[in-house]
Design an enzyme around this catalytic site. Structure first.
Site, PDB file in Angstrom:
ATOM      1  N   CYS A   2       0.845  -1.170   0.000  1.00  0.00           N
ATOM      2  CA  CYS A   2       0.000   0.000   0.000  1.00  0.00           C
ATOM      3  C   CYS A   2       0.886   1.228   0.000  1.00  0.00           C
ATOM      4  CB  CYS A   2      -0.873   0.021   1.247  1.00  0.00           C
ATOM      5  SG  CYS A   2      -1.804  -1.493   1.486  1.00  0.00           S
TER       6      CYS A   2
HETATM    7  C1  NAG Z   1      -5.722  -7.189   3.468  1.00  0.00           C
HETATM    8  O1  NAG Z   1      -6.370  -6.329   2.582  1.00  0.00           O
HETATM    9  C2  NAG Z   1      -5.530  -5.468   1.858  1.00  0.00           C
HETATM   10  C3  NAG Z   1      -6.402  -4.609   1.029  1.00  0.00           C
HETATM   11  O2  NAG Z   1      -7.466  -5.304   0.501  1.00  0.00           O
HETATM   12  C4  NAG Z   1      -4.535  -6.274   1.036  1.00  0.00           C
HETATM   13  O3  NAG Z   1      -3.628  -5.450   0.388  1.00  0.00           O
HETATM   14  C5  NAG Z   1      -3.805  -7.241   1.917  1.00  0.00           C
HETATM   15  O4  NAG Z   1      -2.992  -8.056   1.147  1.00  0.00           O
HETATM   16  C6  NAG Z   1      -4.793  -8.084   2.693  1.00  0.00           C
HETATM   17  N1  NAG Z   1      -4.053  -8.979   3.549  1.00  0.00           N
HETATM   18  C7  NAG Z   1      -4.469 -10.189   3.880  1.00  0.00           C
HETATM   19  C8  NAG Z   1      -3.601 -10.978   4.755  1.00  0.00           C
HETATM   20  O5  NAG Z   1      -5.502 -10.646   3.498  1.00  0.00           O
END
Ligand code: NAG
Ligand code: NAG
Ligand code: NAG
Length: 615
Positions: A2
């Site tokens: 992010c």
């Molecule tokens: C959690 O959500 C974010 C955004 O949708 C994503 O970038 C991330 O990989 C997710 N992580 C897991 C462990 O699901």
């Protein structure tokens, strides 16, 4: 992956947030963008949190994540282990839930230090009026900071760029020295108005505090009042020296060693339990990084697309990653191998080449190992100006992988870059992303990696060459192998001058500085495509294991190039069934891709790069 951004200001006068910075952050996280502002009246402070999310797994979880108590989390990380995250769960939410149970600094540190995986974060604790932030032990995620005295504002951001608000100083990388805490009610520096940064350092035996030149001006970093430290996620480097220092042979010119000799040397080494152990931890590190990705959904329309790509030179580090990915990526899914080449200026005839070889080599800082004839095809075989050394070893590597698993679709993506495109892209993008790093080497690697990671090129299938754009969001890179297993030529030099002792010291130093030398930069570059770099050689369990071994188990630099450095890894490659690639000597990306040849060849890798300065 992010893009996270946090602007903490102590002045009620609002400064407009930089729209362009916003834009660049959203390239890192194109799937969701949200802002959230927290304001406190007495004493005044305001925090603007901005998050740009790249959706990787689980349900899309927008950020900033705010809990019922008013705490706010910006999380740019992946929990690969250490804290349980169920397959359908999201790690941002898991992290937020864990943190919201914390009251004291010690509790918060115990949560943060349990995470295995890369991270950068910022966390606002409402009841305590404090802001926490930091980067993981190796610094695998970028985080920059800057203090603007006029606006009385501290900014934290994944990516900066050169248009900092007026009056502010240049961006600096937040040192991966530990976790930082700002007391929002009291944390100002008397006189300067700067911010007092309490440091909770990693327990690595060093002094722990970041050096003052890496702290924003007017601000001060101090050891936290409780003397708390974060337990290191890896064991310390084994500094043991062999009882008898082996005789250091004068280095024979590597070109005199033919491949069959190397073959014999490698074959003659006993396959110890260490080889299998290393392969096992590496395999697990790759598994954690390639499983539970969006493309895995059993949707027929998606199986055509790779969800994992490897930054691929055909050298041993990337070959091992590809071979291990093959074990863990669903059988029906392709794996993309991204191979970058910069156009050679004028293809040279053999005659010109041989006269050129006698000239003094301009690269004084990093020797250019491509001049070795070992395993590099003859010039006469070169047919295209893009047939640079990494392209040739890449193709050879592809054949090995195809032999290893003929059922798998391996997309060998030829990324060809011309000088014009390089210049334009450097000006428009790479220049901002590399910042605050600024050397010739940062420029070369930054540009090469930007193009490779974009993954736009050509794929040849059944004799047809077609344009191709890799959709894989996860990029495996081999960084960390050379630093831990003595892969660089400077290790050989060090070994020749000061034996195992010197070598061990060099290795210890290199892992310590990898965050500021490489990882923040690589993260900023790769994430610019909305993709996420993952580093299996820097998995905590892999580093922990390699750190536990005495240096002579990892490399034997009395053996020739192409076998002695990264010896343990080469044995591992053999055990995985890899062929000639196991014996390729190290070739740095800037030479293998020939980007270094495109530019002024009289500059040193460590010089400041003029091309990165504002145009
Ligand atoms: C959690 O959500 C974010 C955004 O949708 C994503 O970038 C991330 O990989 C997710 N992580 C897991 C462990 O699901
Ligand atoms: C964002 O990227 C653009 C190029 O696309 C660049 O001109 C600009 O300076 C960058 N913004 C920041 C804040 O660095
Ligand atoms: C890319 O480079 C390869 C040589 O490595 C060459 O065969 C191919 O034709 C090039 N593709 C394009 C579109 O120029």
């Amino acid at each position: 992956m992010c893009g996270i951004f946090c602007l903490l200001s102590f002045s009620p006068v609002e400064s407009p947030t930089d729209q362009r910075l916003h834009q660049n952050l959203s390239r890192r996280g194109p799937d969701s963008t949200q802002d959230l502002t927290v304001t406190h009246a007495h004493p005044f402070y305001r925090c603007l949190f901005s998050a740009h999310v790249l959706h990787m797994r689980g349900a899309l979880t927008p950020q900033p994540e705010r809990d019922a108590a008013g705490n706010v989390l910006l999380w740019n990380g992946e929990i690969f282990s250490g804290i349980a995250v169920a397959p359908e769960e999201n790690d941002t939410r898991v992290m937020a839930r864990q943190l919201s149970l914390c009251d004291t600094p010690a509790e918060l540190l115990s949560v943060v230090s349990r995470v295995r995986g890369p991270w950068a974060f910022a966390y606002y604790q409402q009841a305590q009026h404090c802001l926490w932030f930091g980067r993981d032990f190796f610094g695998r995620r970028s985080l920059l900071w800057q203090f603007d005295a006029e606006a009385e504002a501290l900014t934290l951001t994944s990516v900066g760029g050169d248009c900092s608000p007026t009056g502010a100083d240049p961006w600096l990388e937040v040192p991966a020295a530990g976790v930082y805490r700002i007391d929002l009610k009291a944390g100002r520096v008397a006189g300067t108005g700067g911010v007092t940064l309490e440091v909770y350092p990693w327990a690595t035996g060093g002094c722990g505090l970041p050096s003052p030149e890496n702290v924003p001006s007017n601000c001060v970093a101090t050891m936290n009042q409780w003397g708390l430290v974060l337990p290191s996620p890896v064991s310390p480097l084994n500094m043991l020296l062999p009882e008898v220092e082996v005789g250091v042979l004068p280095s024979s010119p590597p070109s005199s060693v033919v491949a069959t000799d190397l073959e014999e040397v490698l074959a003659s080494r006993e396959r110890t339990g260490e080889v299998d152990h290393l392969n096992a931890v590496l395999s697990e590190a790759v598994r954690r990084r390639v499983q539970a990705l969006p493309g895995d959904i059993r949707d027929q329309s998606l199986t055509d697309h790779a969800s994992v790509a490897v930054l691929f030179s055909g050298g041993i580090d990337s070959m091992i990653l590809a071979a291990l990915a093959d074990r863990h990526v669903p059988a029906g899914q392709p794996i993309d191998l991204l191979n970058v080449a910069f156009k050679l200026q004028e293809p040279k005839t053999q005659k010109q080449q041989s006269t050129k070889k006698k000239k003094k080599k301009p690269e004084t800082d990093q020797n250019d190992p491509t001049t070795d004839s070992t395993n590099v095809p003859k010039v006469s075989e070169i047919s295209s100006p893009f047939d640079v050394p990494d392209r040739l070893t890449g193709r050879a590597g592809l054949l090995e992988l195809q032999a290893l698993n003929p059922e798998r679709r391996w997309n060998f993506v030829e990324v060809n870059v011309t000088q014009e495109e390089l210049q334009r892209t450097r000006r428009e993008r790479v220049r901002h992303l590399v910042q605050p790093l600024d050397t010739v080497l940062d420029d070369s690697i930054g540009c090469a990696m930007w193009f490779a990671a974009r993954g736009e090129g050509f794929v040849t299938q059944d004799g047809d060459r077609t344009p191709f754009s890799s959709p894989a969001k996860v990029l495996l890179t081999g960084i960390g192998a050379d630093e831990q297993l003595a892969g660089y030529s400077r290790h050989r030099v060090r070994f020749q001058t000061s034996g195992h002792q010197g070598l061990v010291q060099e290795l210890g130093m290199e892992l310590g500085r990898i965050s500021s030398r490489n990882l923040g930069r690589d993260d900023r570059i790769i994430a610019d495509h909305g993709k996420e770099a993952r580093f299996p050689y820097l998995d905590e369990d892999v580093v922990d294991y390699l750190n536990s071994l005495p240096v002579w188990r990892k490399a034997d630099l009395s053996l020739p190039r192409g076998v002695g450095e990264k010896l343990l890894l080469r044995q591992g490659a053999r055990a995985l069934g890899l062929g000639p690639s196991a014996l390729l000597p190290k070739r740095a990306m800037q030479f293998g891709s020939r980007i270094a040849k495109m530019e002024n060849s009289h500059e040193r890798a460590s010089d400041r790069c003029n091309r990165l300065l504002s145009a």
